[in-house]
Design a protein around this motif. Structure first.
Motif, short mmCIF file in Angstrom:
data_model
loop_
_atom_site.label_atom_id
_atom_site.label_comp_id
_atom_site.label_asym_id
_atom_site.label_seq_id
_atom_site.Cartn_x
_atom_site.Cartn_y
_atom_site.Cartn_z
N TRP A 1 -10.06 -1.98 5.98
CA TRP A 1 -9.29 -0.64 6.31
C TRP A 1 -9.87 0.28 7.18
O TRP A 1 -11.00 0.66 6.66
CB TRP A 1 -8.70 -0.17 5.08
N CYS A 2 -9.55 0.79 8.16
CA CYS A 2 -10.00 1.69 9.16
C CYS A 2 -9.22 2.89 9.22
O CYS A 2 -8.14 2.92 9.57
CB CYS A 2 -10.10 1.04 10.76
N PHE A 3 -9.84 3.89 8.57
CA PHE A 3 -9.23 5.24 8.47
C PHE A 3 -9.55 6.18 9.42
O PHE A 3 -10.67 6.48 9.55
CB PHE A 3 -9.49 5.77 6.75
N ASP A 4 -8.43 6.90 9.85
CA ASP A 4 -8.66 8.36 10.31
C ASP A 4 -8.97 9.29 9.26
O ASP A 4 -8.65 8.66 8.12
CB ASP A 4 -7.26 8.76 11.06
N LEU A 5 -9.49 10.41 9.51
CA LEU A 5 -9.98 11.23 8.39
C LEU A 5 -8.72 12.59 8.26
O LEU A 5 -8.24 12.52 7.19
CB LEU A 5 -11.14 11.84 8.88
N HIS A 6 -8.50 13.23 9.45
CA HIS A 6 -7.74 14.49 9.15
C HIS A 6 -6.33 13.94 9.08
O HIS A 6 -5.65 13.51 9.87
CB HIS A 6 -7.95 15.28 10.42
N GLY A 7 -5.71 14.31 7.98
CA GLY A 7 -4.30 14.01 7.64
C GLY A 7 -3.98 12.82 6.92
O GLY A 7 -2.86 12.59 6.51
N VAL A 8 -5.00 12.16 6.77
CA VAL A 8 -5.01 10.72 6.09
C VAL A 8 -5.62 10.66 4.93
O VAL A 8 -5.38 10.48 3.68
CB VAL A 8 -5.57 9.45 6.99
N ILE A 9 -7.25 11.13 4.90
CA ILE A 9 -8.03 11.15 3.74
C ILE A 9 -8.10 12.74 3.23
O ILE A 9 -7.96 13.10 1.97
CB ILE A 9 -9.39 10.99 4.39
N THR A 10 -8.08 13.52 4.10
CA THR A 10 -8.16 15.27 3.81
C THR A 10 -7.23 15.81 4.54
O THR A 10 -6.81 15.64 5.64
CB THR A 10 -9.78 15.56 3.67
N ILE B 1 -14.68 4.90 8.40
CA ILE B 1 -13.80 6.10 8.89
C ILE B 1 -14.04 5.68 10.51
O ILE B 1 -15.05 5.58 11.15
CB ILE B 1 -14.56 7.34 8.49
N ALA B 2 -13.00 5.90 11.20
CA ALA B 2 -12.44 5.76 12.52
C ALA B 2 -11.68 6.96 12.86
O ALA B 2 -10.71 7.04 13.32
CB ALA B 2 -11.67 4.44 12.94
#
Length: 223
Positions: free
Chosen positions: A10-19, A118-119
């Protein structure tokens, strides 16, 4: 769509997804735009999602008809001043800034043996992950400064899969911006958009909020 059973990463964007730290970016960019004499609008704020620092500045300058006013050196200086504003806001970040449902998702992914990375287009992603207390989940963060191109090019998600030692067919990419979804699709990954279905209509799977970003919901969408 591919078989969910084959997904391992699972490759996550950070802003708006995690925080929700995007609001800090927006505040810093709004201040920058005002200093440049560019009227800040909700459309500009939305269009900046997923862009790196210099690309964001170029978009703001173009919106104000100022694309030819500054030299490359001056643009670098403006972008750096914006980043300093952002870093001041960032000092307030803590685990309470993790979006609803994300802690549970990360625990669930860990329990089921998935790899995570984190991507993000942000150069500050490692610091943010640390302040959020999520380093145990994300031992790897793509270093966008070492990529030839940032989003919407596929580089960041291709690198994420490589760092996880997986093929793109074994990964999903998650982003809250249209540019991020474009990047995931260009990497030939299954794309998951978090947010407005009209903005994210190019995503393979769309969930309205982070609360609905669960293994079960993604599995059902595959099926």
């Amino acid at each position: 769509m591919r078989d969910f059973k084959n997904i391992r990463g699972w490759c996550f964007d950070l802003h708006g997804v995690i925080t929700d730290s995007w609001i800090y970016h927006a505040m810093a960019w709004e201040e920058t735009a005002e200093l440049l004499g560019v009227k800040w609008t909700p459309d500009i704020q939305e269009q900046l999602k997923g862009r790196d620092r210099l690309d964001s500045l170029e978009f703001i300058l173009e919106a104000g008809g100022l694309q030819d006013k500054y030299s490359d050196e001056e643009k670098q200086a403006i972008a750096e001043r914006k980043n300093q504003r952002y870093l001041k806001y960032l000092q307030k970040m803590n685990p309470n800034d993790i979006l609803p449902g994300i802690q549970e998702l990360l625990d669930d992914l860990t329990a089921n043996g998935y790899k995570m990375i984190i991507a993000s287009a942000s150069q500050n992603a490692p610091l943010e992950i640390e302040k959020l207390g999520l380093t145990k989940y994300f031992s790897q963060v793509v270093d966008v400064t070492k990529l030839a191109h940032n989003k919407p090019a596929p580089d960041v998600f291709l690198k994420a899969a490589e760092m996880l030692d997986l093929s793109v067919d074994q990964c999903v990419g998650i982003d809250d911006g249209a540019i991020g979804v474009e990047s995931i699709n260009a990497a030939k990954m299954v794309s998951i958009g978090v947010g407005d279905k009209q903005i994210l209509h190019e995503a393979d799977i769309i969930v309205p909020t982070s609360n609905e970003l669960t293994i079960q919901n993604v599995r059902q969408a595959f099926n």
